[in-house]
Design a protein around this motif. Structure first.
Motif, PDB file in Angstrom:
ATOM      1  N   VAL A 107      -7.322  -0.942   5.374  1.00 17.58           N
ATOM      2  CA  VAL A 107      -6.266   0.048   6.012  1.00 17.58           C
ATOM      3  C   VAL A 107      -5.902  -0.174   7.329  1.00 17.58           C
ATOM      4  CG1 VAL A 107      -6.163   2.467   6.629  1.00 17.58           C
ATOM      5  CG2 VAL A 107      -7.361   2.090   4.501  1.00 17.58           C
ATOM      6  N   LEU A 108      -6.678  -0.803   8.114  1.00 17.00           N
ATOM      7  CA  LEU A 108      -6.477  -0.960   9.699  1.00 17.00           C
ATOM      8  C   LEU A 108      -5.505  -2.516   9.517  1.00 17.00           C
ATOM      9  CD1 LEU A 108      -9.621  -0.041  11.737  1.00 17.00           C
ATOM     10  CD2 LEU A 108      -7.475   1.091  11.430  1.00 17.00           C
ATOM     11  N   PHE A 109      -5.796  -3.255   8.808  1.00 18.29           N
ATOM     12  CA  PHE A 109      -5.370  -4.525   8.833  1.00 18.29           C
ATOM     13  C   PHE A 109      -3.910  -4.505   8.223  1.00 18.29           C
ATOM     14  CE2 PHE A 109      -4.730  -8.968   7.231  1.00 18.29           C
ATOM     15  CZ  PHE A 109      -4.327  -9.607   8.466  1.00 18.29           C
ATOM     16  N   ALA A 115       3.161  -2.062  10.248  1.00 17.34           N
ATOM     17  CA  ALA A 115       3.854  -1.612  11.486  1.00 17.34           C
ATOM     18  C   ALA A 115       4.695  -2.779  11.802  1.00 17.34           C
ATOM     19  CB  ALA A 115       2.806  -1.406  12.571  1.00 17.34           C
ATOM     20  N   LEU A 116       4.107  -4.014  11.821  1.00 18.47           N
ATOM     21  CA  LEU A 116       5.006  -5.141  12.150  1.00 18.47           C
ATOM     22  C   LEU A 116       6.256  -5.545  11.224  1.00 18.47           C
ATOM     23  CD1 LEU A 116       1.880  -7.783  12.859  1.00 18.47           C
ATOM     24  CD2 LEU A 116       3.748  -6.981  14.559  1.00 18.47           C
ATOM     25  N   GLN A 126      10.940   1.608   3.074  1.00 12.20           N
ATOM     26  CA  GLN A 126      10.516   0.350   2.045  1.00 12.20           C
ATOM     27  C   GLN A 126       9.145  -0.046   2.421  1.00 12.20           C
ATOM     28  OE1 GLN A 126      13.771  -2.483   2.397  1.00 12.20           O
ATOM     29  NE2 GLN A 126      12.200  -4.070   1.877  1.00 12.20           N
ATOM     30  N   ASP A 127       8.929  -0.437   3.682  1.00 10.99           N
ATOM     31  CA  ASP A 127       7.948  -1.320   4.178  1.00 10.99           C
ATOM     32  C   ASP A 127       6.484  -0.430   3.924  1.00 10.99           C
ATOM     33  OD1 ASP A 127       9.170  -3.323   4.953  1.00 10.99           O
ATOM     34  OD2 ASP A 127       9.578  -2.843   6.924  1.00 10.99           O
ATOM     35  N   ILE A 128       6.393   0.661   4.180  1.00  8.14           N
ATOM     36  CA  ILE A 128       5.502   1.974   3.903  1.00  8.14           C
ATOM     37  C   ILE A 128       4.850   1.860   2.507  1.00  8.14           C
ATOM     38  CG2 ILE A 128       4.685   3.902   4.207  1.00  8.14           C
ATOM     39  CD1 ILE A 128       5.986   4.414   6.894  1.00  8.14           C
ATOM     40  N   LEU A 129       5.997   2.304   1.730  1.00 12.55           N
ATOM     41  CA  LEU A 129       5.952   1.965   0.131  1.00 12.55           C
ATOM     42  C   LEU A 129       5.343   0.912  -0.315  1.00 12.55           C
ATOM     43  CD1 LEU A 129       6.372   3.925  -2.459  1.00 12.55           C
ATOM     44  CD2 LEU A 129       8.539   2.929  -2.465  1.00 12.55           C
ATOM     45  N   PHE A 130       6.080  -0.260  -0.017  1.00 15.51           N
ATOM     46  CA  PHE A 130       5.327  -1.576  -0.708  1.00 15.51           C
ATOM     47  C   PHE A 130       4.278  -2.016   0.137  1.00 15.51           C
ATOM     48  CE2 PHE A 130      10.044  -1.378  -1.937  1.00 15.51           C
ATOM     49  CZ  PHE A 130       9.659  -1.405  -3.490  1.00 15.51           C
ATOM     50  N   GLY A 131       3.821  -1.559   1.174  1.00 14.61           N
ATOM     51  CA  GLY A 131       2.700  -1.989   1.687  1.00 14.61           C
ATOM     52  C   GLY A 131       1.368  -1.516   1.127  1.00 14.61           C
ATOM     53  N   LEU A 132       1.522  -0.090   0.585  1.00  8.67           N
ATOM     54  CA  LEU A 132       0.387   0.352  -0.245  1.00  8.67           C
ATOM     55  C   LEU A 132      -0.418  -0.454  -1.039  1.00  8.67           C
ATOM     56  CD1 LEU A 132       1.703   3.935  -0.639  1.00  8.67           C
ATOM     57  CD2 LEU A 132       0.193   3.238   1.228  1.00  8.67           C
ATOM     58  N   PRO A 133       0.227  -1.301  -1.822  1.00  7.24           N
ATOM     59  CA  PRO A 133      -0.456  -1.993  -2.964  1.00  7.24           C
ATOM     60  C   PRO A 133      -1.341  -3.257  -2.124  1.00  7.24           C
ATOM     61  CG  PRO A 133       1.646  -1.745  -3.787  1.00  7.24           C
ATOM     62  CD  PRO A 133       1.621  -1.141  -2.361  1.00  7.24           C
ATOM     63  N   ILE A 166      -4.612 -11.978  15.569  1.00  8.06           N
ATOM     64  CA  ILE A 166      -3.394 -12.484  15.126  1.00  8.06           C
ATOM     65  C   ILE A 166      -2.226 -11.463  15.319  1.00  8.06           C
ATOM     66  CG2 ILE A 166      -2.054 -13.436  13.400  1.00  8.06           C
ATOM     67  CD1 ILE A 166      -4.365 -15.207  12.665  1.00  8.06           C
ATOM     68  N   SER A 167      -2.793 -10.058  14.779  1.00 10.31           N
ATOM     69  CA  SER A 167      -1.689  -8.890  14.591  1.00 10.31           C
ATOM     70  C   SER A 167      -1.488  -8.678  16.220  1.00 10.31           C
ATOM     71  CB  SER A 167      -2.507  -8.067  13.900  1.00 10.31           C
ATOM     72  OG  SER A 167      -2.888  -8.137  12.490  1.00 10.31           O
ATOM     73  N   GLY A 168      -2.620  -8.759  16.890  1.00  4.77           N
ATOM     74  CA  GLY A 168      -2.260  -8.366  18.473  1.00  4.77           C
ATOM     75  C   GLY A 168      -1.175  -9.236  19.098  1.00  4.77           C
ATOM     76  N   ILE A 169      -1.494 -10.442  18.769  1.00  4.19           N
ATOM     77  CA  ILE A 169      -0.484 -11.555  19.226  1.00  4.19           C
ATOM     78  C   ILE A 169       0.841 -11.200  18.838  1.00  4.19           C
ATOM     79  CG2 ILE A 169       0.441 -13.893  19.146  1.00  4.19           C
ATOM     80  CD1 ILE A 169      -2.829 -14.575  19.217  1.00  4.19           C
TER      81      ILE A 169
END
Length: 265
Positions: A107-109, A115-116, A126-133, A166-169
């Protein structure tokens, strides 16, 4: 049409030509139903992935100067992840225990990645919906890696913090420019590709030494290259696409080898 786009179209076309025989070979594994639903999910997952590639190629040829909108390619991509997730569910049907660690990390990663994606594209729904899978797929992978001990605890302890670094960068890059941006961006690519190369080596070693669960390792490699693709551009995108293509070949080899084991037939 710039040179990088031409290069991406060529590499994607090569990927399509590689996926076709993989689909043909995996279809044979379904014959007689002796291997259950595993080859069914794998074959249709690959079929959806090739549809994703074909849409990308056609769109880039017809409208090379436009950004790819929400369309069939993303639906096909999500279908691929859901079908592969179904494969993992069948593979893991004897172990229904919930893994808090795998769930929290997933969930966090993936939440950070979503978010990016929103920051890069501005497309919230779009990004939230397609990010769930992606959350569901990563959870099953992490759960499987932990339960089968396909990765050592020390390896997981190193990889998880690296993912968040990496996400933080990437978040920091949103507010950078000039030389600082170039150097920080290079560090991010170095870390991402280092993880991908390490996973490739680990998958090959696992297949050669017949250690661990091949499917969980190789599917993790596939997801890794997929996320790197979304975070890359130009020359780096082409490299990520090459690694993603290689991951598909390794996935099939691992899937066929794992399927031969008596415990999942």
């Amino acid at each position: 049409m710039n040179s990088f786009l031409v290069q991406d179209i060529v590499i994607t076309t090569i990927q399509v030509l590689i996926i076709i025989p993989i689909i043909a070979a995996s279809t044979k594994l379904m014959q007689g139903g002796r291997n259950g639903l595993l080859p069914v999910f794998f074959t249709f997952g690959m079929f959806c992935y090739i549809l994703d590639d074909l849409y990308y190629i056609v769109f880039c040829l017809l409208r090379p100067d436009e950004r790819l909108p929400i369309a069939a390619d993303e639906i096909a991509g999500c279908a691929t992840l859901l079908l592969f997730s179904s494969l993992l569910e069948v593979l893991n049907n004897k172990k229904k225990r919930f893994s808090p660690m795998a769930f929290i990390f997933s969930v966090l990663f993936i939440g950070a990645n979503i978010a990016l994606w929103i920051a890069w594209s501005g497309e919230w729904v779009q990004d939230i919906l397609f990010g769930l899978p992606y959350i569901y797929f990563l959870y099953l992978l992490m759960k499987g890696l932990l339960e089968t001990k396909s990765m050592k605890k020390i390896e997981i302890a190193i990889i998880i913090p690296l993912c968040f670094i990496i996400s933080g960068i990437e978040f920091a890059l949103l507010n950078m420019d000039g030389t600082a941006y170039d150097i920080t961006d290079l560090i991010a690519y170095f870390l991402m590709f280092s993880i991908a190369i390490w996973l490739i080596i680990k998958c090959i070693q696992s297949l050669y030494n017949e250690q661990g669960n091949y499917i969980y390792l190789t599917f993790t490699l596939f997801l890794c290259t997929l996320l790197i693709l979304y975070a890359s551009e130009d020359f780096y995108y082409s490299i990520a696409l090459d690694l993603n293509t290689l991951s598909l070949l390794i996935m099939y080899i691992a899937f066929k080898k794992e399927l031969a084991k008596d415990d999942i037939r």
